[in-house]
Design a protein around this motif. Structure first.
Motif, PDB file in Angstrom:
ATOM      1  N   ASN A  54       0.816  -1.210   0.000  1.00 48.27           N
ATOM      2  CA  ASN A  54       0.000   0.000   0.000  1.00 48.27           C
ATOM      3  C   ASN A  54       0.852   1.264   0.000  1.00 48.27           C
ATOM      4  O   ASN A  54       0.456   2.287  -0.561  1.00 48.27           O
ATOM      5  N   THR A  55       2.031   1.210   0.619  1.00 51.22           N
ATOM      6  CA  THR A  55       2.904   2.376   0.614  1.00 51.22           C
ATOM      7  C   THR A  55       3.329   2.727  -0.805  1.00 51.22           C
ATOM      8  O   THR A  55       3.255   3.890  -1.227  1.00 51.22           O
ATOM      9  N   SER A  56       3.768   1.742  -1.568  1.00 47.77           N
ATOM     10  CA  SER A  56       4.175   2.008  -2.949  1.00 47.77           C
ATOM     11  C   SER A  56       2.972   2.356  -3.820  1.00 47.77           C
ATOM     12  O   SER A  56       3.071   3.205  -4.721  1.00 47.77           O
ATOM     13  N   THR A  57       1.823   1.749  -3.555  1.00 47.01           N
ATOM     14  CA  THR A  57       0.610   2.079  -4.307  1.00 47.01           C
ATOM     15  C   THR A  57       0.188   3.515  -4.043  1.00 47.01           C
ATOM     16  O   THR A  57      -0.238   4.232  -4.962  1.00 47.01           O
ATOM     17  N   ASN A  58       0.299   3.960  -2.796  1.00 41.86           N
ATOM     18  CA  ASN A  58      -0.043   5.347  -2.475  1.00 41.86           C
ATOM     19  C   ASN A  58       0.875   6.328  -3.193  1.00 41.86           C
ATOM     20  O   ASN A  58       0.438   7.395  -3.631  1.00 41.86           O
ATOM     21  N   PHE A  59       2.144   5.968  -3.312  1.00 44.50           N
ATOM     22  CA  PHE A  59       3.059   6.841  -4.051  1.00 44.50           C
ATOM     23  C   PHE A  59       2.597   6.985  -5.500  1.00 44.50           C
ATOM     24  O   PHE A  59       2.568   8.091  -6.050  1.00 44.50           O
ATOM     25  N   LYS A  60       2.253   5.876  -6.123  1.00 45.47           N
ATOM     26  CA  LYS A  60       1.800   5.941  -7.521  1.00 45.47           C
ATOM     27  C   LYS A  60       0.558   6.805  -7.653  1.00 45.47           C
ATOM     28  O   LYS A  60       0.444   7.614  -8.584  1.00 45.47           O
ATOM     29  N   SER A 114       1.437  10.746  -6.443  1.00 50.81           N
ATOM     30  CA  SER A 114       2.377  11.468  -7.297  1.00 50.81           C
ATOM     31  C   SER A 114       1.747  11.859  -8.626  1.00 50.81           C
ATOM     32  O   SER A 114       2.225  12.782  -9.295  1.00 50.81           O
ATOM     33  N   LYS A 115       0.665  11.195  -8.994  1.00 52.11           N
ATOM     34  CA  LYS A 115      -0.055  11.552 -10.223  1.00 52.11           C
ATOM     35  C   LYS A 115      -1.170  12.557  -9.974  1.00 52.11           C
ATOM     36  O   LYS A 115      -1.730  13.112 -10.928  1.00 52.11           O
ATOM     37  N   THR A 116      -1.516  12.788  -8.690  1.00 52.38           N
ATOM     38  CA  THR A 116      -2.719  13.563  -8.370  1.00 52.38           C
ATOM     39  C   THR A 116      -2.407  14.906  -7.724  1.00 52.38           C
ATOM     40  O   THR A 116      -3.072  15.902  -8.018  1.00 52.38           O
ATOM     41  N   ILE A 117      -1.428  14.939  -6.830  1.00 49.86           N
ATOM     42  CA  ILE A 117      -1.105  16.191  -6.143  1.00 49.86           C
ATOM     43  C   ILE A 117       0.273  16.678  -6.580  1.00 49.86           C
ATOM     44  O   ILE A 117       1.095  15.900  -7.071  1.00 49.86           O
ATOM     45  N   LYS A 118       0.518  17.956  -6.381  1.00 52.15           N
ATOM     46  CA  LYS A 118       1.819  18.520  -6.743  1.00 52.15           C
ATOM     47  C   LYS A 118       2.884  18.143  -5.725  1.00 52.15           C
ATOM     48  O   LYS A 118       4.053  18.064  -6.034  1.00 52.15           O
ATOM     49  N   GLY A 119       2.449  17.947  -4.492  1.00 51.48           N
ATOM     50  CA  GLY A 119       3.336  17.467  -3.444  1.00 51.48           C
ATOM     51  C   GLY A 119       4.420  18.433  -3.040  1.00 51.48           C
ATOM     52  O   GLY A 119       4.127  19.536  -2.582  1.00 51.48           O
ATOM     53  N   PRO A 120       5.687  18.050  -3.186  1.00 55.48           N
ATOM     54  CA  PRO A 120       6.179  16.828  -3.823  1.00 55.48           C
ATOM     55  C   PRO A 120       5.934  15.579  -2.975  1.00 55.48           C
ATOM     56  O   PRO A 120       5.798  15.674  -1.759  1.00 55.48           O
ATOM     57  N   VAL A 121       5.883  14.430  -3.655  1.00 52.83           N
ATOM     58  CA  VAL A 121       5.694  13.151  -2.989  1.00 52.83           C
ATOM     59  C   VAL A 121       6.990  12.354  -3.116  1.00 52.83           C
ATOM     60  O   VAL A 121       7.502  12.163  -4.226  1.00 52.83           O
ATOM     61  N   TYR A 122       7.522  11.915  -1.967  1.00 50.13           N
ATOM     62  CA  TYR A 122       8.749  11.121  -1.933  1.00 50.13           C
ATOM     63  C   TYR A 122       8.427   9.723  -1.398  1.00 50.13           C
ATOM     64  O   TYR A 122       7.490   9.545  -0.612  1.00 50.13           O
ATOM     65  N   LEU A 123       9.244   8.750  -1.825  1.00 52.01           N
ATOM     66  CA  LEU A 123       9.077   7.361  -1.390  1.00 52.01           C
ATOM     67  C   LEU A 123      10.437   6.773  -1.065  1.00 52.01           C
ATOM     68  O   LEU A 123      11.361   6.833  -1.877  1.00 52.01           O
TER      69      LEU A 123
END
Length: 642
Positions: A298-304, A307-316
């Motif tokens: 779920n952690t890697s799924t949440n990143f996917k 990272s496509k939906t919010i500007k974030g930035p999103v890090y993993l």
């Protein structure tokens, strides 16, 4: 310290403490990006009551930067932790002291119905609104500059997601580590099966920190129930009113209902990020997981999704860790080398908070370990020796990446062969299959894996797949591969190493004599015989399951017609591993993995309410028209760098 604080509280009620940090309490971070030590003393206020919108009061501790024993008057950013595990625990006190000494106000709160807080506990469903209310309250405090970051692991990570999905005011960033989310997909319900670690969580947490255990006599009853839980585990399903859990009704109600809801329905809506990424607050998000963690998929799924939906930035960041052990380099029977451990986990988080809460120009986005959005630990480059502590040295190294899954991935089919082989060559035979008997009363035992809340019933992480004294339900010292109900498919010894990094699926063609059954899969790195390990070592990497009634959809049950063949897909947890030259890639197929997952009775009765166990004959097909296979995310060798 906890005993002393509680003693003073019992005599004086609300008390303010001033703690002077001395050398050794908060050591200088080992990482170069956070070399400065603590700058402040710490002032602590205990058991502040914060009222929620419905009048329920939650017990809250506040840690503030201080000089000469006096809290500073400057408004500062705030780090919030909301926990069901006791805000006065050793690690919680350490968090409060550490971040307050570095110039943050730290708010640590017992969640509703847990430990000192009022109200009735519910599994995460109150934590969105409660977290919203706390964020609003923080924004009104004279010591707050209205910039909040949240911190925490597991359930405490889930409270972060719950608040982020409501776009809480003043919330600027989150670091959800091994965090609860997408519970109808994987990690709680897993393709229809129930992950029994949460059965274990209920039986143990009802006996620790619930409102019921405030009564000493009831505490004894529930603690005895927890101590005896293996006996209850062998008599599933747990029914309402039939065990001492009835004395903790909110815990019993959740568990009984959770074991009945196999599909991804409204019961699991809380923290469903993958289906609702647009609800997540647009802010910097740092997701942390482990290849052996219970929430890794779920952690890697949440990143996917994010990272496509919010500007974030999103890090993993994904390491070789079990649940919550980012500071460790080994688990189970395996070592991954010193570099696998985060040298100073608080300083690691501090760098992120300094960037987004204090808006400092630091290493985030520039240099390791924050040089790129994605950082993964590639396991398996060790020499396989036995360490001084008797562990298998599997080794590995860190690598910076730009995306997940990796853009250069070559998804490669390895086909299950009739003779037990595993090959890139498709089966030529027109008819080929392997059948086995699945007896629910004798399930395949769990030995390691993607686990948490496993205390007393399972072993976490990396283990040689053999029984022994360490496995309570597999005392026989034989490998799992020796069981009749475990089908082993493995390659020949590899002529060259293969790196597998990414998401993994096992696609099977199956049939059963039953209307419903389970199919399980496990990916294993098979070590050959060596002087240190003459019997080799069958190293588990990832596993998964599918409940046949949910093979087509997690929304609707569809039973099987006995004897008819169907395609099913088993989603394993993600991994990153180098299978070295001379090793074998192995896939074990069966129909149970207990107590990792609840055992399917094969009877077709309603979930969580069966009375019968039916022995089933299950079949795996591997012929030309029904080519069962594992799809591995292979990383081309020419692009690998260490």
């Amino acid at each position: 310290m906890k005993a002393a604080m509680n003693s003073l509280l019992s005599r004086h009620g609300r008390v303010t403490f001033f703690l002077l940090l001395v050398s050794g309490l908060c050591s200088n971070p080992a990482n170069s990006f956070a070399a400065e030590g603590p700058k402040f003393d710490v002032a602590v206020e205990l058991d502040i009551w914060v009222s929620m919108r419905d009048g329920v009061r939650l017990a809250t501790d506040i840690y503030r930067p201080a000089v000469n024993g006096v809290a500073i008057q400057e408004k500062v950013p705030v780090i919030l932790q909301r926990t069901p595990y006791d805000k006065r625990g050793k690690s919680d006190i350490a968090i409060g002291n550490y971040f307050a000494s570095h110039g943050y106000a730290v708010v640590i709160q017992d969640t509703r119905g847990r430990f000192q807080s009022e109200g009735v506990w519910h599994m995460l469903t109150d934590d969105g609104n409660d977290g919203m209310d706390v964020c609003e309250w923080i924004g009104k405090q004279p010591w707050s500059n209205n910039r909040i970051g949240m911190i925490g692991t597991s359930y405490v990570g889930g409270t972060q997601h719950a608040v982020a999905l409501l776009k809480a005011p003043n919330l600027v960033t989150v670091i959800p580590v091994d965090a609860m989310s997408n519970m109808g997909y994987q990690s709680m319900r897993n393709a229809g099966a129930f992950e029994l670690r949460f059965w274990n969580w209920i039986f143990t947490r009802a006996a620790e920190g619930s409102r019921q255990v405030r009564d000493p006599k009831m505490k004894e009853v529930l603690e005895q129930m927890a101590a005896d839980r293996r006996y209850y585990l062998l008599n599933l399903p747990t029914r309402k009113g039939t065990t001492p859990l009835r004395f903790a009704p909110e815990y019993e109600e959740w568990l009984v209902e959770a074991m009945k809801h196999g599909g991804n329905d409204a019961f699991w809506a809380q923290n469903n990020i993958v289906d609702n990424p647009e609800r997540y607050k647009d802010m910097p998000v740092f997701l942390v997981g482990g290849w052996y963690d219970s929430w890794g998929g779920n952690t890697s799924t949440n990143f996917k999704a994010l990272s496509k939906t919010i500007k974030g930035p999103v890090y993993l960041t994904m390491g070789p860790w079990i649940h919550g052990k980012q500071g460790s380099s080994s688990h189970g029977q395996v070592s991954f080398g010193d570099d696998a451990a985060i040298a100073d986990p608080p300083a690691w988080r501090l760098e992120w908070y300094d960037r987004w809460l204090k808006q400092l120009d630091n290493s985030v986005g520039k240099s390791g370990p924050f040089a790129t959005p994605v950082r993964v630990f590639v396991m398996g480059t060790g020499d396989g020796r036995k360490t001084e502590t008797g562990l298998l040295y599997h080794g590995g190294f860190w690598r910076d990446e730009q995306e997940w899954p990796l853009a250069r991935t070559q998804y490669t089919n390895f086909f299950l062969q009739p003779d037990g082989g595993l090959s890139r060559t498709a089966v030529a035979a027109n008819t080929a299959s392997t059948s086995f008997t699945f007896d629910p009363s004798n399930p395949v035992p769990t030995i390691g894996g993607n686990l948490s809340s496993a205390e007393g019933i399972m072993l976490q992480g990396a283990w040689d797949q053999r029984g022994g004294d360490q496995v309570w339900n597999a005392q026989e010292p034989i490998p799992l591969s020796a069981r009749r109900d475990v089908l082993v498919f493995q390659t020949e010894p590899l002529a060259e190493q293969i790196e597998v990094t990414g998401e993994i699926e096992v696609k099977l063609w199956v049939s059963s004599s039953a209307v419903d059954t389970d199919f399980t899969a496990k990916l294993i790195d098979v070590y050959p015989s060596s002087p240190d390990f003459p019997g080799g070592f069958d190293l588990n990497l990832e596993d998964g399951i599918v409940r046949a009634r949910y093979r087509n959809s997690l929304k609707q049950e569809t039973f099987m017609t006995p004897g008819e063949s169907y395609p099913v897909t088993i989603k394993l947890y993600p991994t990153s591993n180098v299978f070295k030259k001379g090793h074998r890639i192995r896939v074990d197929i069966s129909s149970s993995n207990f107590p990792r997952f609840d055992v399917n009775p094969n009877s077709g009765e309603p979930l969580g309410d069966h009375r019968r166990l039916v022995v089933a004959t299950n079949t795996i097909y591997h012929d030309r028209a029904r080519a069962s296979q594992i799809v591995l995310p292979v990383i081309p060798a020419k692009n690998k760098s260490q």
